[in-house]
Design an enzyme around this catalytic site. Sequence first.
Site, short mmCIF file in Angstrom:
data_model
loop_
_atom_site.label_atom_id
_atom_site.label_comp_id
_atom_site.label_asym_id
_atom_site.label_seq_id
_atom_site.Cartn_x
_atom_site.Cartn_y
_atom_site.Cartn_z
N TYR A 53 0.82 -1.22 0.00
CA TYR A 53 0.00 0.00 0.00
C TYR A 53 0.85 1.27 0.00
O TYR A 53 0.39 2.31 -0.48
CB TYR A 53 -1.00 -0.03 1.17
CG TYR A 53 -2.12 -0.99 0.89
CD1 TYR A 53 -3.18 -0.63 0.06
CD2 TYR A 53 -2.11 -2.28 1.41
CE1 TYR A 53 -4.19 -1.53 -0.23
CE2 TYR A 53 -3.11 -3.19 1.13
CZ TYR A 53 -4.15 -2.81 0.30
OH TYR A 53 -5.14 -3.70 0.00
N ARG A 56 1.17 1.76 -3.59
CA ARG A 56 -0.09 2.25 -4.18
C ARG A 56 -0.30 3.73 -3.84
O ARG A 56 -0.78 4.50 -4.65
CB ARG A 56 -1.27 1.44 -3.64
CG ARG A 56 -1.20 -0.06 -3.79
CD ARG A 56 -1.44 -0.54 -5.21
NE ARG A 56 -0.34 -0.24 -6.10
CZ ARG A 56 0.86 -0.83 -6.07
NH1 ARG A 56 1.14 -1.73 -5.15
NH2 ARG A 56 1.79 -0.51 -6.93
N GLN A 88 -15.69 3.55 -5.43
CA GLN A 88 -15.04 2.33 -4.98
C GLN A 88 -13.52 2.51 -4.94
O GLN A 88 -12.81 1.64 -4.45
CB GLN A 88 -15.39 1.18 -5.92
CG GLN A 88 -16.87 0.83 -5.95
CD GLN A 88 -17.20 -0.15 -7.06
OE1 GLN A 88 -17.28 0.22 -8.23
NE2 GLN A 88 -17.36 -1.41 -6.70
N ASN A 89 -13.04 3.61 -5.49
CA ASN A 89 -11.61 3.85 -5.60
C ASN A 89 -11.04 4.39 -4.29
O ASN A 89 -11.71 5.11 -3.56
CB ASN A 89 -11.32 4.83 -6.73
CG ASN A 89 -11.81 4.30 -8.07
OD1 ASN A 89 -11.86 3.09 -8.28
ND2 ASN A 89 -12.18 5.19 -8.97
N HIS A 106 -14.92 2.23 0.02
CA HIS A 106 -13.88 1.24 0.27
C HIS A 106 -12.68 1.83 0.99
O HIS A 106 -11.60 1.23 1.00
CB HIS A 106 -13.44 0.58 -1.04
CG HIS A 106 -14.48 -0.31 -1.64
ND1 HIS A 106 -14.45 -0.74 -2.95
CD2 HIS A 106 -15.61 -0.85 -1.10
CE1 HIS A 106 -15.51 -1.51 -3.19
NE2 HIS A 106 -16.22 -1.59 -2.09
N CYS A 114 -6.30 1.99 13.21
CA CYS A 114 -5.75 1.11 14.24
C CYS A 114 -6.53 -0.19 14.26
O CYS A 114 -7.75 -0.19 14.47
CB CYS A 114 -5.79 1.78 15.61
SG CYS A 114 -5.16 0.71 16.94
N GLY A 172 -17.30 3.46 -15.04
CA GLY A 172 -16.02 2.76 -14.92
C GLY A 172 -16.00 1.62 -13.93
O GLY A 172 -14.98 1.40 -13.27
N LEU A 199 -16.31 1.45 -20.19
CA LEU A 199 -15.50 1.10 -21.34
C LEU A 199 -16.16 0.02 -22.18
O LEU A 199 -16.11 0.03 -23.40
CB LEU A 199 -14.11 0.64 -20.89
CG LEU A 199 -13.07 0.40 -21.99
CD1 LEU A 199 -12.81 1.69 -22.77
CD2 LEU A 199 -11.77 -0.12 -21.38
#
Length: 229
Positions: A53, A56, A88-89, A106, A114, A172, A199
């Site tokens: 992460y 990311r 959702q991103n 999300h 924590c 998307g 798409l």
Amino acid sequence: MAKIVILTGAGISAESGIRTFRASDGLWEEHRIEDVATPEGFVQDPELVHRFYNARRAAATAAQPNPAHIALAELEADPGHEVLIVTQNVDDLHERGGSQNVLHMHGTLFGALCHSCEHRWPAPEVMSPTDSCPSCSAQATRPDIVWFGEMPYRMEEIWHALRAADLFVSIGTSGNVYPAAGFVADAMHAGVPTLELNLEPSAGRSMFDEARHGPASVLVPQWVRERLG
């Protein structure tokens, strides 16, 4: 004022260079999803998860909002529209594109959580298993990301907004990940018109009143121009 609930998924961020979550081979950035996106994976190897992460987070920071993000912010700024973006991103491209009314169902790369006391705070650029919680001092810091097997955030608020909307738009997203994949069915049952901008046809394409297929960076600005007339 038109109330619009917009669901966005990986497809809108992909055009900013952020790799999508699901690959056809079940890998995400060369890792098994079970190893980096589940509570069990975190317990087994927290160092791997943090390293994943951290990368990311760095990639999201380097990415730039694309025309789709910017167009949605323009729609939100219009006095004739009340826009809620449910994403959702886990990046912050909507916010950096100018949107203010954004709900991250999300979680976000830029939040820390924590694992012990559930305290939340802004994530540093680099996180580590040895980071201490500023509230309880436990070394149980994890990214504030909703992993597989966990409940997405603020679902009651989302369902309420969806059922009160004048239009639901999905942008998307594959339509494969629940509960977000069920939003179109819920809107349909509530009599809310629905539109897909993707798409390619999603798994739930047959439930949408209208669908347009192509790149989000093209379709979304076109649709917003139509709305703003």
